[in-house]
Design an enzyme around this catalytic site. Structure first.
Site, mmCIF file in Angstrom:
data_model
loop_
_atom_site.group_PDB
_atom_site.id
_atom_site.type_symbol
_atom_site.label_atom_id
_atom_site.label_comp_id
_atom_site.label_asym_id
_atom_site.label_seq_id
_atom_site.Cartn_x
_atom_site.Cartn_y
_atom_site.Cartn_z
ATOM 1 N N ASP A 63 -14.327 1.499 -5.369
ATOM 2 C CA ASP A 63 -13.240 1.178 -4.442
ATOM 3 C C ASP A 63 -13.371 -0.245 -3.890
ATOM 4 O O ASP A 63 -14.434 -0.857 -3.958
ATOM 5 C CB ASP A 63 -13.266 2.201 -3.288
ATOM 6 C CG ASP A 63 -11.893 2.443 -2.690
ATOM 7 O OD1 ASP A 63 -10.982 1.635 -2.923
ATOM 8 O OD2 ASP A 63 -11.738 3.450 -1.978
ATOM 9 N N TRP A 114 0.852 -1.186 0.000
ATOM 10 C CA TRP A 114 0.000 0.000 0.000
ATOM 11 C C TRP A 114 0.900 1.253 0.000
ATOM 12 O O TRP A 114 1.873 1.321 0.726
ATOM 13 C CB TRP A 114 -0.904 -0.015 1.249
ATOM 14 C CG TRP A 114 -1.709 1.236 1.366
ATOM 15 C CD1 TRP A 114 -2.828 1.541 0.660
ATOM 16 C CD2 TRP A 114 -1.423 2.361 2.198
ATOM 17 N NE1 TRP A 114 -3.264 2.803 1.007
ATOM 18 C CE2 TRP A 114 -2.424 3.337 1.950
ATOM 19 C CE3 TRP A 114 -0.420 2.656 3.124
ATOM 20 C CZ2 TRP A 114 -2.456 4.570 2.601
ATOM 21 C CZ3 TRP A 114 -0.453 3.888 3.769
ATOM 22 C CH2 TRP A 114 -1.469 4.828 3.505
ATOM 23 N N ASN A 169 -11.491 -2.060 -0.404
ATOM 24 C CA ASN A 169 -10.475 -1.718 0.591
ATOM 25 C C ASN A 169 -10.067 -2.812 1.556
ATOM 26 O O ASN A 169 -9.677 -2.521 2.688
ATOM 27 C CB ASN A 169 -10.942 -0.496 1.389
ATOM 28 C CG ASN A 169 -10.735 0.782 0.597
ATOM 29 O OD1 ASN A 169 -9.696 0.952 -0.032
ATOM 30 N ND2 ASN A 169 -11.718 1.653 0.587
ATOM 31 N N ARG A 229 -10.102 -3.320 8.168
ATOM 32 C CA ARG A 229 -10.667 -1.973 8.135
ATOM 33 C C ARG A 229 -12.138 -2.017 8.591
ATOM 34 O O ARG A 229 -13.001 -1.402 8.005
ATOM 35 C CB ARG A 229 -10.564 -1.362 6.736
ATOM 36 C CG ARG A 229 -10.461 0.161 6.759
ATOM 37 C CD ARG A 229 -10.779 0.780 5.402
ATOM 38 N NE ARG A 229 -10.480 2.208 5.411
ATOM 39 C CZ ARG A 229 -11.032 3.081 4.581
ATOM 40 N NH1 ARG A 229 -11.890 2.700 3.669
ATOM 41 N NH2 ARG A 229 -10.732 4.357 4.643
ATOM 42 N N ASP A 256 -16.319 11.619 -2.188
ATOM 43 C CA ASP A 256 -15.694 10.352 -1.796
ATOM 44 C C ASP A 256 -16.466 9.716 -0.646
ATOM 45 O O ASP A 256 -17.636 10.021 -0.398
ATOM 46 C CB ASP A 256 -14.208 10.593 -1.465
ATOM 47 C CG ASP A 256 -13.330 9.392 -1.755
ATOM 48 O OD1 ASP A 256 -13.275 8.477 -0.903
ATOM 49 O OD2 ASP A 256 -12.687 9.354 -2.827
ATOM 50 N N ASP A 259 -2.712 5.454 -3.124
ATOM 51 C CA ASP A 259 -3.141 6.403 -2.091
ATOM 52 C C ASP A 259 -2.014 7.354 -1.729
ATOM 53 O O ASP A 259 -2.222 8.296 -0.975
ATOM 54 C CB ASP A 259 -3.597 5.656 -0.838
ATOM 55 C CG ASP A 259 -5.078 5.319 -0.903
ATOM 56 O OD1 ASP A 259 -5.768 5.839 -1.798
ATOM 57 O OD2 ASP A 259 -5.544 4.524 -0.069
ATOM 58 N N CYS A 298 -10.408 1.481 -8.051
ATOM 59 C CA CYS A 298 -9.537 1.842 -6.926
ATOM 60 C C CYS A 298 -9.582 0.670 -5.954
ATOM 61 O O CYS A 298 -10.584 -0.020 -5.857
ATOM 62 C CB CYS A 298 -10.085 3.108 -6.276
ATOM 63 S SG CYS A 298 -9.238 3.604 -4.763
HETATM 64 C C1 GLA Z 1 -9.386 4.125 -0.140
HETATM 65 C C2 GLA Z 1 -9.116 4.932 -1.383
HETATM 66 C C3 GLA Z 1 -9.047 6.397 -1.036
HETATM 67 C C4 GLA Z 1 -10.339 6.826 -0.401
HETATM 68 C C5 GLA Z 1 -10.635 5.959 0.814
HETATM 69 C C6 GLA Z 1 -12.003 6.223 1.372
HETATM 70 O O1 GLA Z 1 -8.337 4.141 0.720
HETATM 71 O O2 GLA Z 1 -7.926 4.520 -1.981
HETATM 72 O O3 GLA Z 1 -8.770 7.168 -2.175
HETATM 73 O O4 GLA Z 1 -11.375 6.720 -1.341
HETATM 74 O O5 GLA Z 1 -10.569 4.575 0.485
HETATM 75 O O6 GLA Z 1 -12.295 5.426 2.456
#
Ligand code: GLA
Length: 725
Positions: free
Chosen positions: A475, A196, A477, A440, A363, A545, A523
């Site tokens: 996204d 990351w 995550n 997360r 976002d 990021d 993403c």
């Molecule tokens: C990820 C994305 C970021 C943002 C966050 C929001 O980390 O890479 O750009 O959108 O999530 O929680």
């Protein structure tokens, strides 16, 4: 393009500059013979030099022994004891298979691969496809190898279909491609590794004896390794040497590696990672592997990259935004994180609109109970405290500023506290009886299930139909852990990770096809799923990021080994930078982001007039030159992995404009002279440097170079050179 020379049983696959050859030996063994520079003369039949030597393991080829037979697609338990491309467990418990050549077919064009992303061709492209069928007569299984030859692109795509006509079997592994190299004692293996916030650093080492590989078992292609390797000559550099690229059009678990034997033979391979993979094939079932894209360059790594760029930009990315200018967007994530309301977002947009930014992206944090990252994912309705007028109302306000409105989603996830999770605890990846892991604070939805995929598809489509949303940041995550499914039977748990990716692709296909005017950006905690599979559905990816300009030099440079700058989301953010605390000039932040899909990730209301002027000018320049960064030929001139200076050059399609970007990660006191040698210019032409009255010969720029002093005034520049006829 594709020739079968019957007398010797040799298949030749020819692109403009390359040849790939296979031979049907002894009438039954499909052997790999050659891949490299285009051959002018035919090959002889394979002989002992190619395949019958130095065995320990007795095996049969015409009564002789061999443990290194270069099978084009080797399976377990034969005259090739190296990494098998496919492994089976048959109904009788046996694991040995023996596939023999049966027949072939050559057709023009290329068809899609069911359920999986793939490189495609368009009318007028010179593309032919060869399929070769191998058969295990005892177990009644066919392997169909497909090769599509993209003549003008200089690329070959490969994929494999395994068809079971016999009794139920278990497919234990099925790679997409393996290629043997002979007499290659000094090959090196190059890959893109990281984690990351520092994804896709270039790594290179000798191919050691034995097996070495990179891969992912995380359920996504991952930030740790990219689904790509290249084998190259020891001395290969950007301009010189043989380079053989293997890239996989897939977003899940993969493996890519090289096995070197004691006789200077190297087998390179790429495909789905066999770890936690097993597919049940009932009689009549088949399994389709993802596609591998093979690119050979006789002229170094740079040429390989340019081939991948062109192919992926124009024959993998799809849709309205493939060729058109995309958006200059501002995203509120680093500006506000979770601390925003409608007023704040409109305030950011107003300032942005004044300098020419055309899209405002909202976002994370706009929905249900999402005020921090421990709740809300899965309950996709607006938080009315923050957005009293809902998404519709906010979109209207943004539109009234003359801007588009864009939105963030993380559709593959659910937080444990949500209504969705309470209603459907079985919809997450988990193993019955075991506590699921949170990462997360969230779980992964089980996209191997149709009901989950349908629910998410309809939820997303509902929101996209309701408000005027013209951009989506998709996204993801967290990595998968304990990837079991409550839907699939015990014996099919090994299918879940691949079925998840198939489910994801299905959702993406439906949503992107239903909303062809929406620009989608992929993403995954930044660039954790920057892979060709995702690019098929979404033509750009948030690269990392890490938005620090200096860190981005390496990340974008490494990413460009396979992926075009048009695929890289790149934004100007605030300083001190939020990831590393570094302060860089506004100009440098603009210059570093500009070759990618240019955008902003800060509240411009906090910027000085001078910074706003710089931003406004950068946006104008980008609108003028973005097409050259995105569609032109890219040359990496100085690597940020080797020195403080990173230099990348772009040549417009019409060859009349050349852009040189030079950035330095640190200024040097009393700096030494640097000359950056350009590439690909017309040596007899003159190039006028925009904004000056200076003119340079193409031969001068390529042989002496562009003079660059690495001092504090000069740390970052974008130089535009116009060819004079
Ligand atoms: C990820 C994305 C970021 C943002 C966050 C929001 O980390 O890479 O750009 O959108 O999530 O929680």
């Amino acid at each position: 393009m594709i020739i079968f020379e019957k007398e010797n049983g040799i298949f030749y696959l020819n692109t403009k500059n390359t040849t790939y050859a296979m031979e049907v030996a002894e009438g039954k063994y499909l052997l790999h013979r050659y891949w490299g520079k285009r051959l002018k003369n035919p090959l002889d039949k394979a002989d002992e030099y190619n395949y019958m030597r130095r065995c320990l393991v007795p095996a049969d080829i015409n009564g002789k022994n061999s443990d290194i037979l270069p099978f084009e697609y080797s399976t377990w338990g034969n005259a090739d004891m190296r990494i098998p491309a496919a492994e089976f467990t048959f109904s009788d418990g046996s694991r040995v298979s023996r596939f023999e050549y049966r027949d072939y077919n050559i057709s023009s064009g290329k068809s899609g691969i069911d359920g999986l992303p793939a490189v495609y061709c368009e009318a007028g492209d010179r593309v032919d496809t060869l399929t070769v069928r191998l058969e295990d007569t005892l177990q009644k299984v066919d392997i169909v190898l497909s090769y599509s030859v993209f003549e003008d692109y200089d690329a070959i795509t490969r994929s494999v279909k395994i068809i079971n006509r016999g009794e139920r079997l278990l497919l234990d592994s099925a790679l997409s491609a393996a290629v043997d190299f002979y007499g290659s004692p000094e090959l090196e293996i190059m890959h893109l590794d990281g984690t990351w916030a520092r994804e896709r650093y270039i790594t290179r080492q000798p191919v050691r004896p034995g097996n070495q590989s990179v891969g992912s078992r995380y359920g996504c292609s991952s930030p740790f390794h990219n689904p790509f390797i290249a084998l190259c000559d020891k001395n290969a550099d950007e301009k010189h040497g043989n380079v053989y690229g293997f890239s996989l059009v897939y977003s899940g678990n993969f493996i890519a590696g090289a096995e070197r034997n004691p006789y200077n033979g190297v087998r390179a391979y790429i495909g789905i990672n066999p770890a936690n993979f097993q597919f049940v094939l009932e009689s009549g079932d088949s399994f389709q592997t993802p596609e591998a894209v093979l690119v050979y360059s006789a002229n170094g790594i740079g040429e390989m990259s340019r081939i991948y760029h062109r192919l992926y930009r124009t024959r993998l990315c799809r849709g309205k935004y493939r060729d058109t200018e995309r958006f200059v967007l501002i995203n509120n994530w680093e500006a506000t994180y979770f601390d925003f309301n409608e007023e704040k977002i409109v305030g950011i947009a107003k300032r942005a609109a004044k300098i020419g930014i055309d899209t405002m992206v909202l976002d994370d944090g706009w929905f249900s109970s999402r005020i921090k990252d421990d709740n809300g994912l899965g309950d996709w309705y607006e938080n009315r405290d923050r957005l009293p007028n809902g998404l519709e109302g906010l979109a209207e306000k943004i539109n009234s500023l003359g801007m588009r409105f864009g939105l963030w989603f993380e559709p593959e996830m659910v937080n444990p506290g949500t209504e969705l999770y309470k209603k459907h605890p079985d919809w997450i990846l988990h193993v019955n009886g075991r506590e699921p892991y949170e990462v997360r604070n969230q779980y992964t939805l089980d996209f191997s299930r149709d009901d989950v995929c349908n629910y998410i598809t309809e939820t997303l489509c509902g929101i996209l139909s309701r408000a005027n949303i013209e951009y989506i940041k998709w996204d993801m995550n967290r990595c998968m852990s304990a990837p079991g499914s409550a839907f699939w039977s015990g014996e099919r748990q090994g299918e879940v990770m691949h079925r998840y990716i198939l489910g994801l692709y299905k959702v993406l296909e439906t949503v992107t096809q239903r909303f062809p005017n929406v620009l989608f950006e992929s993403c995954a905690s930044g660039g954790s799923r920057f892979d060709p599979g995702m690019l098929y559905y979404m033509p750009q990816t948030w690269t990392s990021d890490d938005s620090d300009a200096v860190e981005r030099l390496k990340i974008q440079y490494g990413t460009s080994v396979v992926y075009p700058y048009s695929a890289m989301g790149a934004h100007v953010s605030a300083v001190p930078n939020h990831q590393v605390g570094r302060i860089t000039s506004f100009a440098m932040r603009c210059n570093v982001a500009m070759p990618g899909q240019f955008g902003f990730e800060l509240d411009l209301n906090g910027c000085s007039e001078k910074e706003l002027e710089t931003a406004e000018k950068a946006i104008k320049d980008y609108r003028k030159y973005g097409g050259i960064f995105h569609k032109g030929d890219c040359y990496r001139l100085c690597s940020p992995f080797d020195s403080d200076i990173s230099a990348v050059q772009f040549i417009a399609e019409d060859k009349n404009t050349v852009i040189l970007t030079v950035n330095s990660s640190k200024a040097t006191p009393n700096a030494p002279d640097e000359y950056i040698r350009l590439e690909g210019l017309d040596e007899s032409a003159c190039y006028r440097c925009e904004g000056t009255d200076k003119c340079f010969g193409g031969d001068y720029l390529m042989n002496v170079g562009w003079y660059f002093v690495n001092n504090s005034e000069n740390k970052s520049s974008i130089i535009i050179l116009k060819k004079e006829n």
